[in-house]
Design a protein around this motif. Structure first.
Motif, PDB file in Angstrom:
ATOM      1  N   MET A  12       7.388  -4.082  46.782  1.00  0.00           N
ATOM      2  CA  MET A  12       6.472  -3.192  46.083  1.00  0.00           C
ATOM      3  C   MET A  12       7.085  -1.814  45.846  1.00  0.00           C
ATOM      4  O   MET A  12       6.895  -1.202  44.810  1.00  0.00           O
ATOM      5  N   LYS A  13       7.816  -1.322  46.849  1.00  0.00           N
ATOM      6  CA  LYS A  13       8.336   0.055  46.781  1.00  0.00           C
ATOM      7  C   LYS A  13       9.831   0.023  46.501  1.00  0.00           C
ATOM      8  O   LYS A  13      10.636  -0.218  47.387  1.00  0.00           O
ATOM      9  N   ILE A  14      10.178   0.226  45.236  1.00  0.00           N
ATOM     10  CA  ILE A  14      11.586   0.264  44.862  1.00  0.00           C
ATOM     11  C   ILE A  14      11.816   1.574  44.115  1.00  0.00           C
ATOM     12  O   ILE A  14      11.039   1.903  43.216  1.00  0.00           O
ATOM     13  N   PRO A  15      12.840   2.323  44.502  1.00  0.00           N
ATOM     14  CA  PRO A  15      13.096   3.588  43.806  1.00  0.00           C
ATOM     15  C   PRO A  15      13.320   3.338  42.305  1.00  0.00           C
ATOM     16  O   PRO A  15      13.890   2.327  41.925  1.00  0.00           O
ATOM     17  N   GLY A  16      12.836   4.247  41.493  1.00  0.00           N
ATOM     18  CA  GLY A  16      12.979   4.086  40.055  1.00  0.00           C
ATOM     19  C   GLY A  16      11.762   3.379  39.497  1.00  0.00           C
ATOM     20  O   GLY A  16      10.681   3.932  39.401  1.00  0.00           O
ATOM     21  N   MET A  17      11.941   2.118  39.183  1.00  0.00           N
ATOM     22  CA  MET A  17      10.839   1.309  38.656  1.00  0.00           C
ATOM     23  C   MET A  17      10.177   0.610  39.845  1.00  0.00           C
ATOM     24  O   MET A  17      10.831  -0.153  40.540  1.00  0.00           O
ATOM     25  N   THR A  51       5.345  -6.036  50.799  1.00  0.00           N
ATOM     26  CA  THR A  51       4.835  -4.672  50.862  1.00  0.00           C
ATOM     27  C   THR A  51       5.009  -4.084  52.250  1.00  0.00           C
ATOM     28  O   THR A  51       5.078  -4.819  53.238  1.00  0.00           O
ATOM     29  N   ALA A  52       5.057  -2.781  52.293  1.00  0.00           N
ATOM     30  CA  ALA A  52       4.982  -2.101  53.577  1.00  0.00           C
ATOM     31  C   ALA A  52       3.513  -2.066  53.976  1.00  0.00           C
ATOM     32  O   ALA A  52       2.620  -2.274  53.147  1.00  0.00           O
ATOM     33  N   TYR A  53       3.259  -1.791  55.210  1.00  0.00           N
ATOM     34  CA  TYR A  53       1.893  -1.791  55.709  1.00  0.00           C
ATOM     35  C   TYR A  53       1.037  -0.778  54.951  1.00  0.00           C
ATOM     36  O   TYR A  53       1.472   0.324  54.658  1.00  0.00           O
ATOM     37  N   GLY A  54      -0.180  -1.182  54.603  1.00  0.00           N
ATOM     38  CA  GLY A  54      -1.154  -0.222  54.112  1.00  0.00           C
ATOM     39  C   GLY A  54      -1.171   0.034  52.613  1.00  0.00           C
ATOM     40  O   GLY A  54      -1.805   0.978  52.167  1.00  0.00           O
ATOM     41  N   MET A  58      -2.376  -1.181  45.983  1.00  0.00           N
ATOM     42  CA  MET A  58      -1.310  -1.744  45.150  1.00  0.00           C
ATOM     43  C   MET A  58      -1.342  -3.273  45.189  1.00  0.00           C
ATOM     44  O   MET A  58      -1.060  -3.929  44.193  1.00  0.00           O
ATOM     45  N   ILE A  59      -1.676  -3.825  46.349  1.00  0.00           N
ATOM     46  CA  ILE A  59      -1.739  -5.288  46.478  1.00  0.00           C
ATOM     47  C   ILE A  59      -2.817  -5.837  45.542  1.00  0.00           C
ATOM     48  O   ILE A  59      -2.615  -6.837  44.852  1.00  0.00           O
ATOM     49  N   LYS A  60      -3.952  -5.160  45.522  1.00  0.00           N
ATOM     50  CA  LYS A  60      -5.053  -5.584  44.644  1.00  0.00           C
ATOM     51  C   LYS A  60      -4.587  -5.583  43.189  1.00  0.00           C
ATOM     52  O   LYS A  60      -4.815  -6.525  42.448  1.00  0.00           O
ATOM     53  N   GLU A  61      -3.919  -4.503  42.804  1.00  0.00           N
ATOM     54  CA  GLU A  61      -3.434  -4.398  41.422  1.00  0.00           C
ATOM     55  C   GLU A  61      -2.396  -5.474  41.128  1.00  0.00           C
ATOM     56  O   GLU A  61      -2.397  -6.090  40.062  1.00  0.00           O
ATOM     57  N   ALA A  62      -1.509  -5.729  42.106  1.00  0.00           N
ATOM     58  CA  ALA A  62      -0.476  -6.758  41.921  1.00  0.00           C
ATOM     59  C   ALA A  62      -1.122  -8.123  41.703  1.00  0.00           C
ATOM     60  O   ALA A  62      -0.691  -8.905  40.853  1.00  0.00           O
ATOM     61  N   THR A  63      -2.179  -8.412  42.473  1.00  0.00           N
ATOM     62  CA  THR A  63      -2.884  -9.689  42.321  1.00  0.00           C
ATOM     63  C   THR A  63      -3.504  -9.782  40.935  1.00  0.00           C
ATOM     64  O   THR A  63      -3.424 -10.825  40.277  1.00  0.00           O
ATOM     65  N   GLU A  64      -4.091  -8.685  40.472  1.00  0.00           N
ATOM     66  CA  GLU A  64      -4.684  -8.681  39.128  1.00  0.00           C
ATOM     67  C   GLU A  64      -3.620  -8.883  38.051  1.00  0.00           C
ATOM     68  O   GLU A  64      -3.880  -9.459  37.007  1.00  0.00           O
ATOM     69  N   LEU A  65      -2.402  -8.415  38.345  1.00  0.00           N
ATOM     70  CA  LEU A  65      -1.306  -8.569  37.376  1.00  0.00           C
ATOM     71  C   LEU A  65      -0.655  -9.945  37.445  1.00  0.00           C
ATOM     72  O   LEU A  65       0.226 -10.258  36.665  1.00  0.00           O
ATOM     73  N   LYS A 102       5.651  -6.285  55.421  1.00  0.00           N
ATOM     74  CA  LYS A 102       6.841  -6.139  56.262  1.00  0.00           C
ATOM     75  C   LYS A 102       6.443  -5.497  57.588  1.00  0.00           C
ATOM     76  O   LYS A 102       5.591  -4.628  57.595  1.00  0.00           O
ATOM     77  N   PRO A 103       7.061  -5.855  58.711  1.00  0.00           N
ATOM     78  CA  PRO A 103       8.067  -6.925  58.798  1.00  0.00           C
ATOM     79  C   PRO A 103       7.359  -8.279  58.726  1.00  0.00           C
ATOM     80  O   PRO A 103       6.417  -8.524  59.443  1.00  0.00           O
ATOM     81  N   PHE A 104       7.820  -9.131  57.810  1.00  0.00           N
ATOM     82  CA  PHE A 104       7.144 -10.411  57.624  1.00  0.00           C
ATOM     83  C   PHE A 104       7.742 -11.483  58.534  1.00  0.00           C
ATOM     84  O   PHE A 104       8.845 -11.361  59.029  1.00  0.00           O
TER      85      PHE A 104
END
Length: 127
Positions: free
Chosen positions: A55-60, A82-85, A89-96, A104-106
């Motif tokens: 989820m968290k990548i520098p840039g894009m 994703t990192a905790y919490g 963003m998870i909700k939005e990712a699911t909608e997308l 993580k850590p998974f």
């Protein structure tokens, strides 16, 4: 049958190496990208069956990459990491169109089971 292709997108080298090792032993063709630009080039040129996307990548960020992947090829399966919490963003990712997420850590075995289910699900024979 063609080997399924898995793309790992994470800016952390250690995570990419770990996942590459785990899933290449499962018999998948592996690709990796440290950022969105490389990830989208791989999606365009090699068309992976499944993307493990941080989820968290520098840039894009992951959501942006996810949007692009789904625009390029809606049939590509995406699992978010994703990192905790990052629940909003998870909700939005699911909608997308993301199928699921791992925090993580998974647990690597849980992820292996999930990926195998997504990629081998239709061909599994229950005897």
């Amino acid at each position: 049958m063609d080997k399924k292709k898995v793309l790992i997108v994470d800016d952390q080298n250690g995570i990419r190496i770990l996942l590459m090792e785990v899933f290449s032993t499962e018999g998948y063709t592996m690709y990796q990208a440290a950022n969105g630009k490389i990830a989208l080039e791989i999606v365009e040129n090699d068309v992976p069956d499944l993307v493990l996307l941080d989820m968290k990548i520098p840039g894009m960020d992951g959501l942006e990459i996810l949007k692009h992947i789904k625009e390029m090829n809606p049939s590509i399966k995406v699992i978010m990491m994703t990192a905790y919490g990052e629940l909003d963003m998870i909700k939005e990712a699911t909608e997308l169109g993301a199928l699921m997420h791992f925090t993580k850590p998974f647990d690597i075995d849980e992820m292996r089971v999930a990926v195998n289910m997504q990629l081998k699900g239709s061909s599994v024979k229950y005897v």
